[in-house]
Design an enzyme around this catalytic site. Structure first.
Site, PDB file in Angstrom:
ATOM      1  N   ASP A  14     -23.361  54.143  -5.144  1.00  0.00           N
ATOM      2  CA  ASP A  14     -24.078  53.232  -5.342  1.00  0.00           C
ATOM      3  C   ASP A  14     -24.295  51.349  -5.041  1.00  0.00           C
ATOM      4  OD1 ASP A  14     -25.138  54.387  -6.993  1.00  0.00           O
ATOM      5  OD2 ASP A  14     -23.996  54.748  -9.197  1.00  0.00           O
ATOM      6  N   ARG A  95     -13.784  43.161 -15.797  1.00  0.00           N
ATOM      7  CA  ARG A  95     -15.233  42.946 -15.538  1.00  0.00           C
ATOM      8  C   ARG A  95     -15.381  41.750 -15.594  1.00  0.00           C
ATOM      9  NH1 ARG A  95     -14.734  47.305 -13.432  1.00  0.00           N
ATOM     10  NH2 ARG A  95     -16.155  48.865 -14.302  1.00  0.00           N
ATOM     11  N   ASP A 124     -20.105  48.327 -19.091  1.00  0.00           N
ATOM     12  CA  ASP A 124     -20.134  47.270 -18.111  1.00  0.00           C
ATOM     13  C   ASP A 124     -20.897  46.134 -17.956  1.00  0.00           C
ATOM     14  OD1 ASP A 124     -17.729  48.431 -17.736  1.00  0.00           O
ATOM     15  OD2 ASP A 124     -18.039  50.017 -15.890  1.00  0.00           O
ATOM     16  N   SER A 175     -16.864  59.652 -12.416  1.00  0.00           N
ATOM     17  CA  SER A 175     -16.926  58.524 -12.733  1.00  0.00           C
ATOM     18  C   SER A 175     -15.464  57.849 -12.241  1.00  0.00           C
ATOM     19  CB  SER A 175     -18.113  57.888 -12.816  1.00  0.00           C
ATOM     20  OG  SER A 175     -18.327  55.988 -13.256  1.00  0.00           O
TER      21      SER A 175
HETATM   22  N1  ARG Z   1     -15.619  53.922 -21.286  1.00  0.00           N
HETATM   23  C1  ARG Z   1     -15.080  52.727 -20.715  1.00  0.00           C
HETATM   24  C2  ARG Z   1     -15.340  51.297 -21.613  1.00  0.00           C
HETATM   25  O1  ARG Z   1     -16.367  50.982 -21.799  1.00  0.00           O
HETATM   26  C3  ARG Z   1     -14.781  53.264 -19.028  1.00  0.00           C
HETATM   27  C4  ARG Z   1     -15.634  52.788 -18.211  1.00  0.00           C
HETATM   28  C5  ARG Z   1     -15.553  52.956 -17.087  1.00  0.00           C
HETATM   29  N2  ARG Z   1     -16.781  51.986 -16.080  1.00  0.00           N
HETATM   30  C6  ARG Z   1     -16.748  53.560 -15.054  1.00  0.00           C
HETATM   31  N3  ARG Z   1     -18.151  52.464 -14.216  1.00  0.00           N
HETATM   32  N4  ARG Z   1     -16.256  54.892 -14.596  1.00  0.00           N
HETATM   33  O2  ARG Z   1     -14.768  49.891 -20.830  1.00  0.00           O
END
Ligand code: ARG
Length: 406
Positions: A14, A95, A124, A175
């Site tokens: 991506d 993040r 995110d 992912s």
């Molecule tokens: N669900 C988790 C969170 O919101 C993990 C997110 C993982 N991100 C990803 N791009 N796979 O913190």
């Protein structure tokens, strides 16, 4: 002159497509920013090459592991932060760190925008964008994946047509987001909440790639100073080194897996699988040492505020006045959280605290013991209990319903 954008670049499909798309469709000069936050097996030279091949004018690589440990994990551990009581905020912690670097690099390059590769369905994007607003309310934020309306297959075709180097990886069906505080695995078969996660989704828990293949129990002594992990088995180590080491020690026993249905900020329930051996071990040890060293009212108030801290961080409000105020409270409680906690990992995936000691403990043997060293005044207890129960006695005499009243 073309506008510049700084893109948070992971090197995946991506964000590689995003480099090209930002350049060709939006007319930006793209600066790719990649952070080392402790994700395993990442070749930053290869990532840089991929960014340039995709059309980036510049690539910035930052080793942010110490910063992640000291400025993000450390305050989170002080708050024993677990979202919905389970998830140690792996992605939610990285993040704001990434955002702070995006804004910094944007200033250095006089870029007018930052960009990220998040979809419109996750947390995110919220963390990136609210974080960016907090640090620079005037910066533009672009979310190409949310705008371009391509499926994963479309993106692959796009990458091929434009000769982008894309990573041929076995992980593609999942992912995965990873840093030193743990690993998050989503998508594929895991989207069926009934199905047990297949063993191959895990990387550092279980016996895959483990250093210690024995199934024997293993003891580790974790030392803390003012709430911060400072030694392992008596050897002084940095927080980062302790985390790395515990990921191996606890992870190789299979400790640290989480399988949960999580409530995302954007209103979606999602099945999430994590492996966070060091995070869960350090939180358990830290909680234990707090029970030993914190005064009762402080401990109880802290237990009430911890879930709020976790929720704010999860919701992308790391840079917010309430998170900072709660942080100040958490820090103030850590002054005497100094001592050692003994943990046992294995046999099997179990991990637990089996002992603790501290010069600052509020545990007083002479008060706690039932042996002859007992210094507790038993007569005081009699009066205390009578006064404590006085209101209840009055209520019982005047108001309590008995069987006759029903
Ligand atoms: N669900 C988790 C969170 O919101 C993990 C997110 C993982 N991100 C990803 N791009 N796979 O913190």
């Amino acid at each position: 002159m073309r506008n510049k954008v700084v893109l948070a670049y992971s090197g995946g499909l991506d964000t590689s497509v995003a480099v090209h798309w930002l350049k060709e469709t939006k007319g930006y000069d793209v600066i790719a920013l990649s952070l080392d936050v402790g994700q395993a097996d990442t070749d930053f030279d290869a990532i840089s090459e991929r960014a340039i091949k995709a059309g980036a004018v510049d690539v910035v690589v930052v080793d942010a592991k110490e910063e992640m440990a000291n400025d993000y994990v450390r305050p989170s551990l002080a708050a024993n932060a677990l979202y919905e009581g389970k998830y140690p905020l792996v992605s939610a912690l990285s993040r704001p760190l990434i955002v702070s670097h995006l804004i910094k690099v944007a200033k250095q390059f006089s870029a007018s925008a930052i960009a990220h590769g998040c979809t419109g369905k996750g947390n995110d994007q919220v963390r990136f964008e609210v974080g960016a607003i907090a640090l620079d309310p005037d910066i533009d934020v672009i979310a190409p994946v949310r705008e371009w309306n391509m499926t994963r297959e479309d993106s692959i075709v796009y990458a091929k047509e434009n000769n982008l180097l894309i990573q041929a990886s076995k992980d593609r069906i999942y992912s995965i987001d990873e840093n030193l505080w743990g690993r998050a695995i989503e998508c594929g078969i895991l989207e069926d909440p009934w199905i047990k996660p297949p063993e191959d989704v895990f990387s550092y828990t279980g016996l895959l790639g483990a250093e210690d293949k024995s199934q024997e129990a293993r003891e580790v002594i974790i030392g803390f100073e003012h709430g911060v992990p400072s030694s392992l088995d008596g050897t002084k180590m940095s927080l980062l080194a302790i985390i790395n080491r515990l990921n191996i020690i606890a992870g190789s026993c299979g400790f640290g897996r989480i399988d949960m249905v999580e409530s995302r900020r954007v209103g979606i329930k999602s099945r999430e699988v994590y492996e966070c051996p060091a995070a869960l071990a350090l939180i358990a040890a830290h909680q234990d040492l707090e029970s030993f060293t914190l005064e009762r009212d402080v401990l109880h108030e802290k237990l009430r505020l911890e879930p709020r801290f976790a929720e704010l961080v999860y919701d992308g409000l790391w840079f917010s006045p309430l998170r900072e105020a709660l942080n100040a409270f958490m820090s103030a409680t850590q002054e005497y959280v100094t001592g050692e906690v003994k943990m046992q990992f294995g046999p099997g995936p179990a991990g637990k605290v089996i002992g603790r000691r501290s010069d600052k403990a509020l545990y007083d043997y002479n008060l706690a013991t039932y042996d002859e060293a007992d210094s507790f005044n038993h007569e005081d207890a009699e009066g205390f209990v009578r006064v404590f129960g006085l209101g209840i006695a009055t209520w019982a005499r005047r108001q309590r319903k008995t069987d006759n009243d029903k």
